[in-house]
Design an enzyme around this catalytic site. Structure first.
Site, PDB file in Angstrom:
ATOM      1  N   SER A 187      -6.390  11.153  -1.767  1.00 51.19           N
ATOM      2  CA  SER A 187      -5.457  10.765  -2.971  1.00 51.19           C
ATOM      3  C   SER A 187      -6.346  10.114  -4.148  1.00 51.19           C
ATOM      4  CB  SER A 187      -4.644   9.338  -2.632  1.00 51.19           C
ATOM      5  OG  SER A 187      -3.897   9.934  -1.654  1.00 51.19           O
ATOM      6  N   ARG A 196      -6.750  12.079  -8.147  1.00 47.57           N
ATOM      7  CA  ARG A 196      -6.297  11.290  -9.350  1.00 47.57           C
ATOM      8  C   ARG A 196      -7.674  10.974 -10.362  1.00 47.57           C
ATOM      9  NH1 ARG A 196      -2.789  10.265  -5.383  1.00 47.57           N
ATOM     10  NH2 ARG A 196      -0.820   9.427  -5.965  1.00 47.57           N
ATOM     11  N   ASP A 217       0.789   8.911   6.588  1.00 50.44           N
ATOM     12  CA  ASP A 217      -0.113  10.035   7.041  1.00 50.44           C
ATOM     13  C   ASP A 217      -0.810   9.766   8.417  1.00 50.44           C
ATOM     14  OD1 ASP A 217       0.650  11.436   4.692  1.00 50.44           O
ATOM     15  OD2 ASP A 217      -1.217  10.795   3.510  1.00 50.44           O
ATOM     16  N   ARG A 227       7.509  23.368   0.779  1.00 48.84           N
ATOM     17  CA  ARG A 227       7.709  21.966   0.770  1.00 48.84           C
ATOM     18  C   ARG A 227       8.760  21.741  -0.351  1.00 48.84           C
ATOM     19  NH1 ARG A 227       2.314  18.882   1.531  1.00 48.84           N
ATOM     20  NH2 ARG A 227       3.675  17.062   1.513  1.00 48.84           N
ATOM     21  N   LYS A 280       5.980  17.135   5.351  1.00 47.54           N
ATOM     22  CA  LYS A 280       4.554  16.931   5.170  1.00 47.54           C
ATOM     23  C   LYS A 280       3.907  18.485   5.391  1.00 47.54           C
ATOM     24  CE  LYS A 280       4.424  12.810   4.097  1.00 47.54           C
ATOM     25  NZ  LYS A 280       4.303  12.341   2.608  1.00 47.54           N
TER      26      LYS A 280
HETATM   27  C1  S3P Z   1      -0.151  11.334  -1.462  1.00 48.88           C
HETATM   28  C2  S3P Z   1       1.090  10.563  -1.324  1.00 48.88           C
HETATM   29  C3  S3P Z   1       1.780  10.992   0.233  1.00 48.88           C
HETATM   30  C4  S3P Z   1       0.907  11.362   1.156  1.00 48.88           C
HETATM   31  C5  S3P Z   1       0.171  12.453   0.555  1.00 48.88           C
HETATM   32  C6  S3P Z   1      -0.687  11.972  -0.366  1.00 48.88           C
HETATM   33  C7  S3P Z   1      -0.567  10.872  -2.862  1.00 48.88           C
HETATM   34  O1  S3P Z   1       2.851  11.797  -0.069  1.00 48.88           O
HETATM   35  O2  S3P Z   1       1.699  11.722   2.450  1.00 48.88           O
HETATM   36  O3  S3P Z   1      -0.869  12.832   1.540  1.00 48.88           O
HETATM   37  O4  S3P Z   1      -1.727  11.256  -2.816  1.00 48.88           O
HETATM   38  O5  S3P Z   1       0.187  10.457  -3.588  1.00 48.88           O
HETATM   39  P1  S3P Z   1       4.407  11.381  -0.662  1.00 48.88           P
HETATM   40  O6  S3P Z   1       4.209  10.376  -1.861  1.00 48.88           O
HETATM   41  O7  S3P Z   1       5.087  12.485  -0.744  1.00 48.88           O
HETATM   42  O8  S3P Z   1       4.987  10.599   0.388  1.00 48.88           O
END
Ligand code: S3P
Length: 424
Positions: A20, A24, A312, A119, A339
């Site tokens: 994540s 970003r 996750d 999705r 997911k």
């Molecule tokens: C993520 C947010 C989560 C997570 C995904 C990564 C992110 O999803 O399950 O693997 O990087 O913001 P959601 O925000 O849809 O729950």
């Protein structure tokens, strides 16, 4: 083919960079003025998709020897892409980029692989449309490909029905281009990496309880980012070391941001021996080394506010629960169905195939632990977290376990099998 760990797991691992945070860093670095240097960037397929999308919009990004240099061009420096933007398997790329692209002065199309094209994207399309965005699902099914025509955006206050960092981040990013502040209130707090990192780039972010707000039109300036290790990747080794008798494993440099670290709380509640060492702050993110010692685990109930902090990790928590004594109940986790695969379905189907007592529910599962596991063919639907979770389950049975499409771990953890084998 995977087989039982014949000896305890011992050793030390350095966990690869957080997925994540890596996404970003590239996105915000592209929107900042100057060169953002990213170290410990996750070289997984998802994050490489993000790099390639920004390169297609004219951002020069160098990727050499684990060091990334993003030569950002400022908030209004992206160029119209001459091709479709391919997000691969990455929901984070698709949803966060939707937010960015809605406020540009050009049109673009976002798509991805078979899983991404199934999705749900209405969760970002609807609130972005309320902000004035022109974003359409090409097939009219609420999924990618998404056609986006850059528009003038207005700030909104959005009450999100789900705790989703992807939805929250998409709106905050669109909010950078709006004519007034944008805020998002969630039912529970989701991971807050966008808020932490956007602030470090110079955006004006305010957070109060479960509401995050952003002021429009900031000047974002490049910063250097050292990405902490991904707790979602560490989770497989946490479970492995807890479950394989006699094990002791040190996991170095793991991000333990409280909005991500629910697995630690659950593992401790289950009776897991986990010691946090060398706790520190890295770019606003809490990190630590984790010492894991094998333990006898008990079932627990997991529900409510903790769910977004471990969403996750539920596939690997389910493996821990199947090996624990007593019953584990997981509720409020219907998000698992949307997911990379329907994870409620795949966890229950595969754990049942291995002999576990597990029942799917509408929003989670019930696992009656303690049944001995046997060999099976594991269907992953190319979902990296299902493959890694069942590779760990395979350490716990005398039989052979066959994992279909095992290479899908490349999405988030290209060296997963090598790191696992290094422990025994
Ligand atoms: C993520 C947010 C989560 C997570 C995904 C990564 C992110 O999803 O399950 O693997 O990087 O913001 P959601 O925000 O849809 O729950």
């Amino acid at each position: 083919m995977f087989q039982k760990a014949t000896s305890p797991l011992r050793g030390e691992l350095t966990i690869p960079g957080d997925k994540s945070i890596s996404h970003r860093a590239v996105m915000f670095g592209s929107l900042a003025k100057g060169t953002t240097e990213i170290t410990n960037f996750l070289q997984g397929a998802d994050c490489l998709s993000t790099i390639s999308c920004f390169q297609k919009m004219g951002i020069e990004i160098e990727n050499t020897q684990g060091r990334i240099l993003v030569h950002g061009k400022g908030l209004h420096g992206l160029k119209a892409p001459s091709q479709i933007l391919d997000c691969g398997n990455s929901g984070t790329t698709t949803r966060l980029m939707s937010g960015i692209l809605c406020g540009q002065s050009f049109s673009s199309v976002l798509t991805g692989d078979e899983s991404i094209q199934k999705r749900p994207m209405k969760r970002v399309m609807d609130p972005l449309t309320t902000m004035g965005a022109n974003i359409k699902s090409r097939l009219g099914n609420g999924c990618a490909p998404l056609e986006i025509k850059g528009s003038r955006l207005s700030g909104i206050h959005y009450h999100s029905p789900i705790a989703s960092a992807q939805v929250k981040s998409a709106l905050l990013l669109a909010g950078l281009y709006a004519d007034s502040p944008t805020s998002v209130t969630e039912p529970y707090i989701s991971r807050n990496h966008s808020e932490i990192m956007l602030s470090s780039f110079g955006a004006k972010i305010r957070v109060k309880n479960t509401t995050a707000s952003v002021e429009p039109n900031p000047i974002l300036e490049a910063v250097n980012i050292e990405v902490p290790g991904d707790i979602s990747s560490a989770a497989y080794f946490i479970a492995a070391a807890l479950l394989v008798p006699g094990s002791e494993v040190l996991l170095k440099n793991v991000g333990i941001n409280p909005t991500r670290a629910g697995i630690l709380e659950v593992a401790l509640q289950m009776g897991g021996k986990i010691t946090l060492l060398n706790e520190r702050l890295q770019g606003g993110e809490k990190t630590a080394d984790l010492l894991i010692q094998s333990s006898d685990l008990q079932g627990v109930t997991i529900e409510g506010a903790i769910i977004p902090t471990l969403i996750d990790e539920i596939p690997i928590i389910a493996i821990m629960a199947a090996c624990a004594q007593g019953t584990t109940i997981i509720r409020d986790a219907a998000e698992l169905k949307v997911k990379e695969s329907d994870r409620i379905l795949l966890i229950t189907r595969n754990l049942k195939a291995m002999g576990a007592d597990i029942e799917a529910t509408e929003d989670g599962m019930i696992i009656r632990g303690g049944k001995s596991l046997h060999g099976a063919h594991i269907h992953t639907a190319k979902d990296h977290r299902i493959a890694m979770s069942f590779a760990i389950a395979s350490l716990l049975t005398d039989d052979e376990v066959t994992i279909l499409d095992p290479e899908c771990v490349n999405i988030s953890f290209p060296d997963f099998y090598e790191q696992l084998y290094s422990l025994y």
